[in-house]
Enzyme design. Structure first.
Site, PDB file in Angstrom:
ATOM      1  N   ALA A  56      43.983  31.843  45.929  1.00 17.36           N
ATOM      2  CA  ALA A  56      43.988  32.192  47.211  1.00 17.36           C
ATOM      3  C   ALA A  56      43.893  31.234  48.061  1.00 17.36           C
ATOM      4  CB  ALA A  56      42.708  33.118  47.482  1.00 17.36           C
ATOM      5  N   PHE A  57      43.398  29.908  47.946  1.00 16.10           N
ATOM      6  CA  PHE A  57      43.664  28.738  48.627  1.00 16.10           C
ATOM      7  C   PHE A  57      44.742  28.403  48.790  1.00 16.10           C
ATOM      8  CE2 PHE A  57      42.385  24.323  49.817  1.00 16.10           C
ATOM      9  CZ  PHE A  57      41.371  24.665  50.581  1.00 16.10           C
ATOM     10  N   VAL A  81      39.275  36.900  45.772  1.00 24.37           N
ATOM     11  CA  VAL A  81      38.024  36.008  45.529  1.00 24.37           C
ATOM     12  C   VAL A  81      36.751  36.644  45.220  1.00 24.37           C
ATOM     13  CG1 VAL A  81      37.097  33.670  46.512  1.00 24.37           C
ATOM     14  CG2 VAL A  81      39.367  34.591  47.324  1.00 24.37           C
ATOM     15  N   ILE A  82      36.360  36.224  44.052  1.00 24.37           N
ATOM     16  CA  ILE A  82      35.311  37.003  43.693  1.00 24.37           C
ATOM     17  C   ILE A  82      34.127  35.939  43.274  1.00 24.37           C
ATOM     18  CG2 ILE A  82      34.458  38.380  41.519  1.00 24.37           C
ATOM     19  CD1 ILE A  82      37.489  39.381  41.048  1.00 24.37           C
ATOM     20  N   THR A  86      33.099  31.720  40.972  1.00 25.37           N
ATOM     21  CA  THR A  86      33.324  30.540  41.170  1.00 25.37           C
ATOM     22  C   THR A  86      32.025  29.983  42.043  1.00 25.37           C
ATOM     23  OG1 THR A  86      34.381  28.899  42.808  1.00 25.37           O
ATOM     24  CG2 THR A  86      34.523  31.369  43.506  1.00 25.37           C
ATOM     25  N   HIS A  88      32.059  27.657  44.209  1.00 20.18           N
ATOM     26  CA  HIS A  88      32.518  27.425  45.561  1.00 20.18           C
ATOM     27  C   HIS A  88      33.212  28.413  46.256  1.00 20.18           C
ATOM     28  CE1 HIS A  88      35.905  26.264  42.826  1.00 20.18           C
ATOM     29  NE2 HIS A  88      36.642  26.258  43.777  1.00 20.18           N
ATOM     30  N   PHE A 113      45.779  39.674  56.614  1.00 24.25           N
ATOM     31  CA  PHE A 113      44.842  39.465  55.850  1.00 24.25           C
ATOM     32  C   PHE A 113      44.451  40.442  54.812  1.00 24.25           C
ATOM     33  CE2 PHE A 113      40.340  38.750  54.684  1.00 24.25           C
ATOM     34  CZ  PHE A 113      40.104  37.570  54.146  1.00 24.25           C
ATOM     35  N   ARG A 127      38.143  48.455  45.573  1.00 22.09           N
ATOM     36  CA  ARG A 127      38.969  48.202  46.977  1.00 22.09           C
ATOM     37  C   ARG A 127      40.289  47.873  46.547  1.00 22.09           C
ATOM     38  NH1 ARG A 127      33.938  46.931  47.147  1.00 22.09           N
ATOM     39  NH2 ARG A 127      32.520  46.801  49.398  1.00 22.09           N
TER      40      ARG A 127
END
Ligand code: INI
Length: 153
Positions: A56-57, A81-82, A86, A88, A113, A127
């Site tokens: 994702a980054f 992003v889960i 992570t 961070h 987005f 989702r």
């Protein structure tokens, strides 16, 4: 009073979908939902380009390239992003969110987005076509509407 509203007709729209490979078992479902929504609304297969990025980054970087290329009417960003994955989470989710928003504002191209930021795999899957809707389809609809609204404005 004039009222402007973008239609949900995707005929003739050129769209780039930037999708993260991280958590691919989720992001592939988001991609399928976005592609089928665009197709149902009249987009041609040749007008929909898919660009894979590692995580994702990296989405905002590729979205920026796509938006500035002049080749697309809209860019759809898909990722998952889960939190459990992570330590961070806030940095990855926050950086991705801020970068996508900044790209949309800087380029003027609709950059949508469609990134899930969730606590668990269960929440992500629910989702991505489960009981809580489909973020990929939603993102595609938003892209179509915004691309058409931009033409009207
Ligand atoms: N990338 C994701 O898309 N989802 C995640 O949940 C994730 N976690 O958990 O760390 C993640 N990390 C990778 C990151 O997006 C970058 O690809 C990596 O840091 C290289 O810049």
């Amino acid at each position: 009073m004039p009222v402007l509203e973008g239609s949900l007709d995707a005929e003739g729209l050129r769209v780039c979908i930037v999708v993260a490979r991280w958590n691919e078992f989720v992001t592939r479902k988001l991609l399928e939902g976005a592609e089928s929504c665009l197709g149902e609304r009249g987009a041609r297969k040749d007008d929909v380009t898919v660009a894979w990025v590692p995580g994702a980054f990296e989405i905002p970087t590729a979205a920026n390239w796509a938006a500035r290329s002049g080749r697309f009417d809209a860019v759809i960003c898909l990722g998952a992003v889960i939190r459990g994955d992570t330590a961070h989470f806030e940095y990855v989710a926050g950086g991705t969110t801020d970068g996508i928003g900044a790209t949309a504002r800087e380029t003027g191209v609709p950059v949508i987005f469609g990134v899930l930021t969730v606590d668990s795999v269960e929440q992500a899957l629910s989702r991505a076509g489960g009981k809580d809707g489909h973020k990929g389809e939603e993102a595609a609809q938003a892209a179509i509407e915004m691309a058409n609204l931009r033409r009207l404005i």
